[in-house]
Design a protein around this motif. Structure first.
Motif, mmCIF file in Angstrom:
data_model
loop_
_atom_site.group_PDB
_atom_site.id
_atom_site.type_symbol
_atom_site.label_atom_id
_atom_site.label_comp_id
_atom_site.label_asym_id
_atom_site.label_seq_id
_atom_site.Cartn_x
_atom_site.Cartn_y
_atom_site.Cartn_z
ATOM 1 N N VAL A 33 186.551 52.170 -41.447
ATOM 2 C CA VAL A 33 185.287 52.842 -41.762
ATOM 3 C C VAL A 33 185.025 52.692 -43.262
ATOM 4 C CG1 VAL A 33 185.444 54.467 -39.833
ATOM 5 C CG2 VAL A 33 186.432 55.097 -42.040
ATOM 6 N N THR A 37 184.651 57.870 -46.304
ATOM 7 C CA THR A 37 184.149 58.547 -45.106
ATOM 8 C C THR A 37 184.872 59.884 -44.934
ATOM 9 O OG1 THR A 37 183.627 56.447 -44.006
ATOM 10 C CG2 THR A 37 183.929 58.362 -42.582
ATOM 11 N N SER A 39 185.704 63.321 -42.341
ATOM 12 C CA SER A 39 185.880 63.546 -40.905
ATOM 13 C C SER A 39 184.592 64.044 -40.256
ATOM 14 C CB SER A 39 187.030 64.516 -40.645
ATOM 15 O OG SER A 39 186.802 65.737 -41.291
ATOM 16 N N ASP A 41 181.752 62.935 -40.756
ATOM 17 C CA ASP A 41 180.910 61.755 -40.536
ATOM 18 C C ASP A 41 181.264 61.034 -39.228
ATOM 19 O OD1 ASP A 41 179.651 62.077 -43.051
ATOM 20 O OD2 ASP A 41 181.247 60.937 -44.041
ATOM 21 N N ILE A 42 182.364 61.456 -38.590
ATOM 22 C CA ILE A 42 182.879 60.766 -37.403
ATOM 23 C C ILE A 42 182.671 61.635 -36.170
ATOM 24 C CG2 ILE A 42 184.944 59.817 -36.315
ATOM 25 C CD1 ILE A 42 186.007 59.512 -39.258
ATOM 26 N N CYS A 44 183.726 61.520 -32.193
ATOM 27 C CA CYS A 44 184.515 60.883 -31.132
ATOM 28 C C CYS A 44 184.326 61.661 -29.844
ATOM 29 C CB CYS A 44 185.995 60.870 -31.497
ATOM 30 S SG CYS A 44 186.430 59.740 -32.789
ATOM 31 N N VAL A 53 182.363 56.337 -30.045
ATOM 32 C CA VAL A 53 182.715 56.680 -31.418
ATOM 33 C C VAL A 53 181.558 56.274 -32.314
ATOM 34 C CG1 VAL A 53 184.347 56.331 -33.314
ATOM 35 C CG2 VAL A 53 185.160 56.281 -30.945
ATOM 36 N N SER A 54 181.094 57.234 -33.118
ATOM 37 C CA SER A 54 180.026 56.976 -34.091
ATOM 38 C C SER A 54 180.534 57.343 -35.475
ATOM 39 C CB SER A 54 178.785 57.810 -33.780
ATOM 40 O OG SER A 54 178.317 57.513 -32.486
ATOM 41 N N VAL A 55 180.119 56.548 -36.464
ATOM 42 C CA VAL A 55 180.458 56.814 -37.855
ATOM 43 C C VAL A 55 179.156 56.845 -38.642
ATOM 44 C CG1 VAL A 55 181.723 56.007 -39.887
ATOM 45 C CG2 VAL A 55 182.690 55.650 -37.606
ATOM 46 N N LEU A 78 191.695 60.697 -39.455
ATOM 47 C CA LEU A 78 191.086 59.876 -40.499
ATOM 48 C C LEU A 78 192.122 59.739 -41.602
ATOM 49 C CD1 LEU A 78 188.654 58.444 -41.813
ATOM 50 C CD2 LEU A 78 187.941 60.680 -42.690
ATOM 51 N N VAL A 84 190.146 55.218 -39.143
ATOM 52 C CA VAL A 84 190.278 56.155 -38.028
ATOM 53 C C VAL A 84 191.374 55.606 -37.128
ATOM 54 C CG1 VAL A 84 189.165 57.166 -36.000
ATOM 55 C CG2 VAL A 84 187.861 56.868 -38.123
#
Length: 155
Positions: A33, A37, A39, A41-42, A44, A53-55, A78, A84
């Protein structure tokens, strides 16, 4: 004594977002990532048969697993705000359950890598069945598809 994976190495499958690999028991996923970044921002969303999963709002992984996992036992972390790491326990933990790809139709292992994954899982099975021996540097040849030949029982 080192864990089998630590002493024998891994057989990773590289992907556009990082890599994945497997053992008899688990699937491991590493997603690179952007540096810095957080956590928050993530996102799951891990379910027994699906993962998303989006970042920072961008979808990185989205699809259906090749085989079910134990979603309630799955974890992600993270590391150093740039990686990740996921551990996804397989529902069917056997050497014969070597996944050909992470998701249905996505991130498929090439034939050489898949062959190496099968060999690694067969050696891991031998290690489980023969805890006094070290198979971490062993090499096998012959028929090992489906987790290898049946071992004789010690009765």
């Amino acid at each position: 004594m080192a864990h089998f994976d630590e002493s024998s190495g891994i057989v990773p499958m590289k992907t556009p977002w990082g890599r994945w690999w497997q053992t008899i028991d688990e699937i491991y996923v590493e997603i690179v990532v952007p540096d810095g970044t957080n956590s928050k921002d993530i996102k799951c969303d891990i379910k027994p048969k699906k993962i998303k999963v989006s970042v920072k709002g961008d979808t990185v992984i989205d699809g259906e697993f090749v085989s079910p996992i134990h979603a309630d036992e799955s974890v992600w972390t993270l590391e150093d705000k740039k990686l990740v790491e996921m551990c996804l326990p397989k529902d069917k933990a056997t050497a014969a359950n070597c996944w050909t790809s992470l998701l249905v139709g996505q991130y498929e292992a090439d034939p050489f890598t898949y062959d190496q994954m099968e060999k690694k899982m067969t050696l891991q099975r031998f290690q489980y069945e023969n805890p006094g021996f070290d198979f971490s540097n062993a090499d096998i040849s012959g028929q090992y598809s489906g987790g290898g030949p049946e071992l004789p029982s010690h009765s």
